[in-house]
Motif scaffolding. Structure first.
Motif, short mmCIF file in Angstrom:
data_model
loop_
_atom_site.label_atom_id
_atom_site.label_comp_id
_atom_site.label_asym_id
_atom_site.label_seq_id
_atom_site.Cartn_x
_atom_site.Cartn_y
_atom_site.Cartn_z
N ASP A 184 0.75 -1.20 -0.25
CA ASP A 184 0.13 0.00 -0.15
C ASP A 184 0.90 1.14 -0.02
O ASP A 184 2.17 1.22 0.09
CB ASP A 184 -0.90 -0.01 1.21
N ARG A 185 0.07 2.54 0.11
CA ARG A 185 1.11 3.85 -0.07
C ARG A 185 2.10 4.04 1.04
O ARG A 185 2.88 4.45 0.95
CB ARG A 185 0.21 4.88 -0.28
N ARG A 186 1.70 3.42 2.15
CA ARG A 186 2.45 3.50 3.57
C ARG A 186 3.68 2.48 3.34
O ARG A 186 4.71 2.85 4.14
CB ARG A 186 1.61 3.34 4.89
N MET A 187 3.41 1.35 2.67
CA MET A 187 4.61 0.49 2.68
C MET A 187 5.76 0.62 1.43
O MET A 187 6.72 0.48 1.55
CB MET A 187 3.96 -0.97 2.59
N ALA A 188 5.03 1.31 0.69
CA ALA A 188 6.05 1.54 -0.79
C ALA A 188 6.85 2.77 -0.30
O ALA A 188 6.55 3.69 0.28
CB ALA A 188 5.01 1.60 -1.97
N SER A 189 8.16 2.71 -1.00
CA SER A 189 8.94 3.97 -0.65
C SER A 189 10.11 4.20 -1.90
O SER A 189 10.53 2.87 -2.33
CB SER A 189 9.74 3.75 0.59
N LEU A 190 10.11 4.89 -2.62
CA LEU A 190 11.22 4.95 -3.70
C LEU A 190 12.57 5.11 -2.75
O LEU A 190 13.39 4.35 -3.56
CB LEU A 190 10.90 6.44 -4.57
N LEU A 191 12.83 5.66 -1.98
CA LEU A 191 14.14 5.73 -1.34
C LEU A 191 14.55 4.52 -1.08
O LEU A 191 15.84 4.10 -1.04
CB LEU A 191 14.19 6.59 -0.09
N HIS A 192 13.74 3.51 -0.41
CA HIS A 192 14.15 2.28 0.12
C HIS A 192 14.06 1.29 -0.97
O HIS A 192 13.88 -0.04 -0.67
CB HIS A 192 13.38 1.97 1.32
N ASN A 193 13.58 1.59 -2.19
CA ASN A 193 13.45 0.69 -3.33
C ASN A 193 12.17 -0.35 -3.20
O ASN A 193 12.51 -1.47 -3.42
CB ASN A 193 14.72 -0.11 -3.74
N ARG A 194 11.40 -0.01 -2.47
CA ARG A 194 9.95 -0.60 -2.52
C ARG A 194 8.95 -0.15 -3.56
O ARG A 194 8.25 0.46 -3.27
CB ARG A 194 9.63 -0.37 -1.13
N LEU A 195 9.06 -0.96 -4.73
CA LEU A 195 8.30 -0.26 -5.72
C LEU A 195 7.01 -1.46 -5.78
O LEU A 195 7.38 -2.66 -5.39
CB LEU A 195 8.87 -0.39 -7.01
N PRO A 196 5.92 -1.02 -6.22
CA PRO A 196 4.78 -1.97 -6.20
C PRO A 196 5.00 -3.26 -6.92
O PRO A 196 4.65 -4.35 -6.78
CB PRO A 196 3.67 -1.37 -7.05
N ASP A 197 6.06 -3.29 -7.83
CA ASP A 197 6.29 -4.65 -8.59
C ASP A 197 7.53 -5.18 -8.09
O ASP A 197 8.08 -6.23 -8.71
CB ASP A 197 6.54 -4.36 -10.36
N TRP A 198 7.72 -5.21 -6.85
CA TRP A 198 9.09 -5.76 -6.37
C TRP A 198 9.19 -7.20 -6.49
O TRP A 198 10.17 -7.75 -6.53
CB TRP A 198 9.28 -5.03 -4.78
N ILE A 199 7.96 -7.97 -6.07
CA ILE A 199 8.09 -9.33 -5.89
C ILE A 199 7.91 -9.97 -7.59
O ILE A 199 8.88 -10.87 -7.61
CB ILE A 199 6.63 -10.01 -5.20
N GLU A 200 7.18 -9.42 -8.34
CA GLU A 200 7.36 -9.63 -9.65
C GLU A 200 8.95 -9.73 -10.30
O GLU A 200 9.31 -10.52 -10.97
CB GLU A 200 6.39 -9.13 -10.68
N VAL A 201 9.54 -8.58 -9.91
CA VAL A 201 10.95 -8.34 -10.24
C VAL A 201 11.77 -9.30 -9.67
O VAL A 201 12.74 -9.92 -10.52
CB VAL A 201 11.32 -6.93 -10.00
N ALA A 202 11.64 -9.70 -8.58
CA ALA A 202 12.59 -10.65 -8.03
C ALA A 202 12.44 -12.02 -8.31
O ALA A 202 13.07 -12.67 -8.62
CB ALA A 202 12.18 -10.77 -6.39
N GLY A 203 11.06 -12.34 -8.83
CA GLY A 203 10.89 -13.52 -9.58
C GLY A 203 11.59 -13.63 -11.04
O GLY A 203 12.05 -14.73 -11.44
N LEU A 204 11.43 -12.58 -11.48
CA LEU A 204 12.30 -12.53 -12.91
C LEU A 204 13.71 -12.83 -12.57
O LEU A 204 14.37 -13.30 -13.55
CB LEU A 204 11.88 -10.99 -13.63
N TYR A 205 14.44 -12.13 -11.61
CA TYR A 205 15.75 -12.40 -11.16
C TYR A 205 15.82 -13.91 -11.05
O TYR A 205 17.15 -14.33 -11.56
CB TYR A 205 16.17 -11.82 -9.87
#
Length: 693
Positions: free
Chosen positions: A414-435
């Motif tokens: 959600d908006r409270r958990m996401a952060s640009l500074l801490h690299n918490r983007l909404p697609d973070w799990i999908e990108v990790a799976g692609l890794y």
């Protein structure tokens, strides 16, 4: 004869000084010399018969009875093989100890002295004594590229007049690599140098920690701060949960090592955040920074003295995750992998990857009563998953988490958990799976065993997926305020976006770099020699140029922010500076090496790529002069020496090509490199496009 024998026996019985039992077991001196049979009495029969003196050598020692050892021919061959191997290793070590002697080629070019990676103490005296090196994974690529550069130079058959220039550049390159070799060994042998105090008790509870009033002041500031000012990482649990850890650490009673790691790491992070929020009181800001440093030192003491056995608990997962972040922020990826792999295995042992395991032994009723605890487990598992997948691909290792085993629903930020500074983007799990899929399709032993056509098709499929991620993130970067409540200043926000894009294009360039090279007929060109493995594809070169362009934009933003004395938006704590330098300069290393491969093994874009590389080398050089970014020096040294070798090589190659063209076409070449006589620039370009000529 019998009488003589009896008298000799009586003489032996009457003589109290007759030889010891040891002497009775050997023949007399005369019989032993003549090799005649002796009855071993004093005097013996032979000496009595001949009238000779019968003497014994009293210093003679009996030989031990030998035992024959039977060895089969198989073992004899194995022993001979081992002996030959030891002789060969001794010869190799001897050569490494004395260094590789330089020798001249037919063209007069001298090979530079390459470093001995087994004996870093024998490095060149002209190199810095204790140079802080880049991380080991990138250092291996740098060393490989340096060897390829040297091989390309030696294969070029350059005239003796060009040899000194390239020799000096190559020697400078190897001296820099030698100076940084020792750092790679120290990283693996002693990741943390904080000594363990002698007066410390076995439970580590006496480690330095800020006073309770300072801790309470920080906790109050965190409670009262808004999400737009202070970002609380969701995998840490709630702020109230952390308060319980602090109480256990500051009050009498037992506390585990894992709990202490959590306390010191979060306090170091919390004091750093409070220092960033404190702008009106310089003394209070400095005090916060000092307390953060105290917590970091105690944390490193804990991590350096951690026992081999780690208990299987949720605290252990959280502590190992925090230790991983700390190691990555300080350039210790291999130590970070040890921690994150442990966190991954413990989390799977606890069943955090399954929704049924998060309910507890009492079943659904307990899950309904303790919903916060279930949410913490879910968030912690996905945080470990994302970090483990990214680090596994970075180090080229298989992931310890199989996606097929995960039945836990994906965590949506959600908006409270996401952060640009801490690299918490909404697609973070999908990108990790692609890794994870990138490693399976590109780097795994199973993928490398496939044919070249199959490998290329899979690599291009992964690349298309990653290009889709880049395009989707481009839309997110346009309006970060719509998906996060953590507000950043415009300058800092632009810097982070450029840094993320630099990393994204760097990953894309590395993916395309794995495409197998096309099979070409052998020729005299360096591009078809044995070191053709670094020849990049056009797609890899294009992505590398974009990555370095984004890095140059980051450097420009940093220098502009540092020049603005009234700028208070950028944090000025040591922890933030470490994060900036590590995240900024790790990304362009692979694109830099890819462009170097393009310069050496292809013709046509030298001027463009040299200008791109020169700008980043100069930018890092300007950044080093800023005290807070002095850590960039370790990357600046490597960039500079690699660029010098490539620039010198391209210059000599172009000069040689002009000379060859002038000789074949009857065209005069002026002192400034211009074509004279019947020279035609278009004709020269057409001629030069086919290779070396």
């Amino acid at each position: 004869m019998f009488g003589n024998t009896g008298s000799s026996k009586r003489a032996r019985e009457e003589d109290p000084d007759e030889g010891s039992p040891e002497m009775e077991k050997v023949a007399c001196d005369r019989c032993r010399q003549r090799k005649t049979k002796c009855d071993r009495v004093n005097p013996c029969v032979q000496c009595i018969r001949t009238g000779s003196d019968c003497t014994y050598n009293r210093g003679h020692k009996l030989k031990e009875k030998r035992q024959r050892v039977l060895i089969s021919s198989v073992y004899e061959r194995r022993l001979e093989y081992i002996a030959n191997k030891l002789d060969h290793l001794a010869e190799v070590v001897g050569r490494l100890s004395h260094g590789h002697s330089s020798h001249a080629t037919s063209a007069g070019l001298r090979l530079p002295l390459q470093p001995s990676f087994h004996h870093p103490s024998h490095s060149s005296s002209s190199a810095p004594a204790q140079a802080e090196g880049i991380e080991s994974t990138l250092f291996a690529h740098v060393t490989f590229t340096a060897k390829c550069l040297q091989a390309a130079v030696m294969d070029a058959n350059l005239p003796p007049s060009d040899a000194p220039e390239l020799t000096a550049a190559l020697n400078s390159l190897w001296n820099t690599i030698t100076a940084q070799t020792q750092n790679q060994i120290l990283e693996c042998s002693q990741p943390f140098a904080e000594p363990l105090p002698r007066s410390l008790t076995s439970d580590f509870k006496d480690l330095p920690i800020p006073s309770l009033d300072r801790i309470m002041a920080c906790l109050r500031l965190a409670h009262e701060g808004s999400p737009s000012q202070l970002y609380w990482p969701f995998e840490f649990g709630s702020l109230g949960d952390f308060t319980h850890y602090v109480i256990r650490a500051c009050s009498p009673g037992p506390i585990t090592e894992m709990e202490l790691i959590i306390v010191h790491y979060v306090l170091a992070w919390l004091f750093t955040e409070c220092a960033n929020l404190t702008t009106g009181d310089p003394l209070l800001k400095q005090d916060y920074e000092v307390q953060a440093l105290v917590c970091r030192q105690s944390l490193e003491t804990l991590l350096g003295s951690l026992s081999f056995h780690v208990a299987t608990s949720l605290d252990a997962v959280c502590a190992m995750y925090m230790a991983t972040i700390h190691c990555l922020q300080h350039g210790k990826p291999f130590t970070a992998w040890a921690f994150i792999s442990k966190a991954s295995l413990i989390s799977q042992t606890l069943g955090l990857h399954s929704p049924h395991a998060t309910m507890g032994p009492a079943g659904i009723e307990e899950a309904e009563e303790d919903e916060d605890k279930i949410q913490r487990k879910t968030r912690l598992f996905w945080a470990v998953y994302v970090l483990e997948k990214a680090l596994a691909l970075r180090l080229g290792r298989p992931s310890t988490i199989r996606d097929s085993d995960i039945t836990l629903p994906k965590l949506r930020l959600d908006r409270r958990m996401a952060s640009l500074l801490h690299n918490r983007l909404p697609d973070w799990i999908e990108v990790a799976g692609l890794y994870g899929r990138a490693y399976d399709e590109i780097c795994s032993p199973k993928a490398l065993a496939q044919t070249a056509d199959v490998r290329e098709s899979r690599i291009r499929a992964v690349a298309r997926e990653w290009e889709g991620v880049i395009a989707a993130r481009g839309e997110l970067y346009k309006h970060p305020e719509q998906w996060t409540s953590h507000v950043l200043a415009p300058g800092l926000s632009d810097f982070i976006i450029h840094a993320n894009r630099a990393t994204e294009y760097s990953v894309l360039a590395s993916i395309y770099r794995a495409i197998p090279p096309e099979t070409e007929p052998s020729s005299s060109t360096p591009s078809s020699s044995g070191d053709r493995g670094i020849t990049p594809s056009p797609e890899s070169l294009a992505a590398a140029r974009l990555s370095i362009a984004e890095t140059n934009a980051c450097i420009t933003t940093m220098l502009a922010a540092d020049a603005d004395v009234d700028n208070v938006a950028w944090p000025s704590t040591p922890g933030f500076d470490v994060w900036v330098t590590e995240s900024l300069l790790v990304a362009p290393v692979m694109p830099f090496l890819i462009l170097l491969g393009g310069l050496v093994h292809s013709v046509g874009s030298e001027e463009l790529d040299l200008d791109i590389l020169r700008r980043i080398v100069d930018g890092v050089g300007r950044l080093v002069r800023v005290p807070r970014y002095a850590r960039c020096r370790k990357y600046g040294r490597v960039f500079r020496v690699l660029y010098d070798v490539a620039a010198a090589f391209v210059e000599v190659r172009d000069r040689r090509r002009m000379d060859v063209y002038g000789g074949e076409m009857g065209v005069g070449v002026g002192a400034g490199g211009e074509l004279g006589g019947l020279g035609d620039l278009d004709a020269y370009l057409d001629w030069s496009g086919g290779g070396w000529g």
